[in-house]
Design a protein around this motif. Structure first.
Motif, PDB file in Angstrom:
ATOM      1  N   GLU A  24       0.834  -1.211   0.000  1.00 29.06           N
ATOM      2  CA  GLU A  24       0.000   0.000   0.000  1.00 29.06           C
ATOM      3  C   GLU A  24       0.866   1.258   0.000  1.00 29.06           C
ATOM      4  N   LEU A  25       1.976   1.215   0.709  1.00 29.96           N
ATOM      5  CA  LEU A  25       2.888   2.360   0.734  1.00 29.96           C
ATOM      6  C   LEU A  25       3.448   2.632  -0.660  1.00 29.96           C
ATOM      7  N   VAL A  26       3.855   1.564  -1.355  1.00 26.92           N
ATOM      8  CA  VAL A  26       4.375   1.714  -2.721  1.00 26.92           C
ATOM      9  C   VAL A  26       3.293   2.284  -3.633  1.00 26.92           C
ATOM     10  N   THR A  27       2.090   1.730  -3.536  1.00 23.39           N
ATOM     11  CA  THR A  27       0.977   2.182  -4.367  1.00 23.39           C
ATOM     12  C   THR A  27       0.673   3.656  -4.138  1.00 23.39           C
ATOM     13  N   LEU A  28       0.587   4.059  -2.878  1.00 20.40           N
ATOM     14  CA  LEU A  28       0.262   5.451  -2.568  1.00 20.40           C
ATOM     15  C   LEU A  28       1.390   6.398  -2.956  1.00 20.40           C
ATOM     16  N   TYR A  30       3.619   5.895  -5.375  1.00 24.13           N
ATOM     17  CA  TYR A  30       3.611   5.993  -6.831  1.00 24.13           C
ATOM     18  C   TYR A  30       2.453   6.876  -7.302  1.00 24.13           C
ATOM     19  N   GLY A  31       1.296   6.718  -6.690  1.00 22.23           N
ATOM     20  CA  GLY A  31       0.141   7.553  -7.037  1.00 22.23           C
ATOM     21  C   GLY A  31       0.427   9.027  -6.831  1.00 22.23           C
ATOM     22  N   SER A  32       1.145   9.340  -5.758  1.00 24.84           N
ATOM     23  CA  SER A  32       1.515  10.745  -5.496  1.00 24.84           C
ATOM     24  C   SER A  32       2.455  11.272  -6.574  1.00 24.84           C
ATOM     25  N   VAL A  33       3.390  10.429  -7.022  1.00 18.38           N
ATOM     26  CA  VAL A  33       4.321  10.834  -8.086  1.00 18.38           C
ATOM     27  C   VAL A  33       3.548  11.135  -9.374  1.00 18.38           C
ATOM     28  N   VAL A  34       2.649  10.231  -9.755  1.00 15.66           N
ATOM     29  CA  VAL A  34       1.873  10.431 -10.988  1.00 15.66           C
ATOM     30  C   VAL A  34       1.006  11.679 -10.868  1.00 15.66           C
ATOM     31  N   SER A  35       0.375  11.846  -9.725  1.00 16.13           N
ATOM     32  CA  SER A  35      -0.479  13.017  -9.496  1.00 16.13           C
ATOM     33  C   SER A  35       0.319  14.317  -9.617  1.00 16.13           C
ATOM     34  N   GLN A  36       1.520  14.336  -9.033  1.00 14.29           N
ATOM     35  CA  GLN A  36       2.368  15.525  -9.099  1.00 14.29           C
ATOM     36  C   GLN A  36       2.789  15.812 -10.542  1.00 14.29           C
ATOM     37  N   LEU A  37       3.130  14.767 -11.284  1.00 11.19           N
ATOM     38  CA  LEU A  37       3.497  14.956 -12.691  1.00 11.19           C
ATOM     39  C   LEU A  37       2.330  15.529 -13.496  1.00 11.19           C
ATOM     40  N   VAL A 134      -6.769   3.052  -7.650  1.00  6.15           N
ATOM     41  CA  VAL A 134      -6.608   4.189  -8.559  1.00  6.15           C
ATOM     42  C   VAL A 134      -7.852   4.395  -9.404  1.00  6.15           C
ATOM     43  N   GLU A 135      -8.251   5.642  -9.516  1.00  7.54           N
ATOM     44  CA  GLU A 135      -9.269   6.057 -10.468  1.00  7.54           C
ATOM     45  C   GLU A 135      -8.715   7.220 -11.243  1.00  7.54           C
ATOM     46  N   LEU A 136      -8.755   7.149 -12.561  1.00 11.03           N
ATOM     47  CA  LEU A 136      -8.241   8.252 -13.363  1.00 11.03           C
ATOM     48  C   LEU A 136      -9.216   9.423 -13.274  1.00 11.03           C
ATOM     49  N   PRO A 137      -8.694  10.656 -13.287  1.00  9.35           N
ATOM     50  CA  PRO A 137      -9.501  11.826 -12.953  1.00  9.35           C
ATOM     51  C   PRO A 137     -10.557  12.237 -13.974  1.00  9.35           C
ATOM     52  N   ASP A 138     -10.338  11.939 -15.253  1.00 11.00           N
ATOM     53  CA  ASP A 138     -11.308  12.409 -16.244  1.00 11.00           C
ATOM     54  C   ASP A 138     -11.232  11.557 -17.504  1.00 11.00           C
ATOM     55  N   ASP A 139     -12.137  11.830 -18.441  1.00 14.24           N
ATOM     56  CA  ASP A 139     -12.203  11.043 -19.680  1.00 14.24           C
ATOM     57  C   ASP A 139     -10.922  11.157 -20.492  1.00 14.24           C
ATOM     58  N   ARG A 140     -10.326  12.348 -20.499  1.00 19.54           N
ATOM     59  CA  ARG A 140      -9.096  12.537 -21.267  1.00 19.54           C
ATOM     60  C   ARG A 140      -7.975  11.679 -20.693  1.00 19.54           C
ATOM     61  N   TRP A 146      -1.023   6.613 -19.606  1.00 24.01           N
ATOM     62  CA  TRP A 146      -0.585   5.247 -19.308  1.00 24.01           C
ATOM     63  C   TRP A 146      -0.029   5.281 -17.888  1.00 24.01           C
ATOM     64  N   TYR A 147      -0.908   5.040 -16.948  1.00 23.62           N
ATOM     65  CA  TYR A 147      -0.624   5.241 -15.526  1.00 23.62           C
ATOM     66  C   TYR A 147       0.625   4.484 -15.059  1.00 23.62           C
ATOM     67  N   SER A 148       0.803   3.268 -15.519  1.00 22.54           N
ATOM     68  CA  SER A 148       1.922   2.429 -15.047  1.00 22.54           C
ATOM     69  C   SER A 148       3.094   2.441 -16.020  1.00 22.54           C
ATOM     70  N   ASN A 149       3.233   3.501 -16.792  1.00 22.00           N
ATOM     71  CA  ASN A 149       4.261   3.566 -17.836  1.00 22.00           C
ATOM     72  C   ASN A 149       5.679   3.427 -17.286  1.00 22.00           C
ATOM     73  N   ILE A 150       5.835   3.616 -15.999  1.00 20.69           N
ATOM     74  CA  ILE A 150       7.152   3.428 -15.385  1.00 20.69           C
ATOM     75  C   ILE A 150       7.641   1.987 -15.607  1.00 20.69           C
ATOM     76  N   LEU A 151       6.711   1.014 -15.651  1.00 20.11           N
ATOM     77  CA  LEU A 151       7.088  -0.390 -15.857  1.00 20.11           C
ATOM     78  C   LEU A 151       7.693  -0.608 -17.236  1.00 20.11           C
ATOM     79  N   ALA A 152       7.137   0.058 -18.246  1.00 20.27           N
ATOM     80  CA  ALA A 152       7.687  -0.051 -19.602  1.00 20.27           C
ATOM     81  C   ALA A 152       9.114   0.492 -19.628  1.00 20.27           C
TER      82      ALA A 152
END
Length: 200
Positions: A24-28, A30-37, A134-140, A146-152
């Protein structure tokens, strides 16, 4: 080495050689990093995707050292001279899935959708620890991020360090409403060992 053997190695390394971190710590985090970006790039998801990929690439360049250190000490994985190299791209795919993903995320994506020439495959993630809660914020965002693009990026960076140039990219994500999360990996070429300037 057989798929079953690789799965067993991944399980063994996960159980005995990996320091566990609260998922959960990793998930949260990472979510904060994506949100900040997303805020930093003012919702330009194309730039967010590129930045996540770049971050993952830089992580992959370093993560491979940990991967090699843990796998080369596994008797089943190393050959008579210590470290064992994959003999072909299909074996590389299986090692990524059964050992790499297991070691670092405790998941084992399915390796499927090979092209006839054996140069492309998909990793199908039934579960994705980065995308929990995770829920993406909007239709766009649902169309473009690509939320998990860090894996690629991690896959691209790690394989580059073992002389394989690949392209890695997502083609579907359950967060965007797709039935599966699919990460595509395409072989580009074997990289030659570079000799520093002035050396033979």
């Amino acid at each position: 080495m057989s798929t079953k053997g690789l799965r067993s190695i991944g399980e063994d390394i996960w159980k005995t050689k990996v320091d566990k971190v609260n998922a959960e710590l990793v998930t949260l985090t990472y979510g904060s990093v994506v949100s900040q970006l997303c805020r930093d790039y003012e919702g330009n998801y194309s730039l967010v995707n590129k930045q996540l990929h770049k971050m993952g690439y830089n992580i992959g360049l370093r993560l491979i050292e940990d991967f090699l250190a843990k796998t080369t000490t596994s008797p089943a994985f190393s050959g008579p001279s210590g470290s064992r190299r994959c003999t072909n791209f299909k074996e590389t795919a299986e090692v990524i899935s059964k050992v790499g993903f297991k070691m670092f995320l405790n998941i084992t994506p399915a390796v499927e959708n090979w092209t006839a020439d054996g140069k492309q495959f998909s990793l199908l993630l039934d579960e994705n620890p980065l995308a929990e809660f995770v829920e993406l914020p909007d239709d766009r965002a649902m169309r473009e991020l690509w939320y998990s693009n860090i894996l690629a990026g991690v896959i691209k960076g790690a394989l580059e360090m073992v002389q394989l140039e690949v392209d890695a990219f997502f083609v579907s994500d359950v967060l965007q409403g797709a039935p599966t999360t699919e990460l595509r990996v395409r072989f580009v070429k074997v990289l030659e060992d570079e000799i520093p300037a002035g050396e033979d």
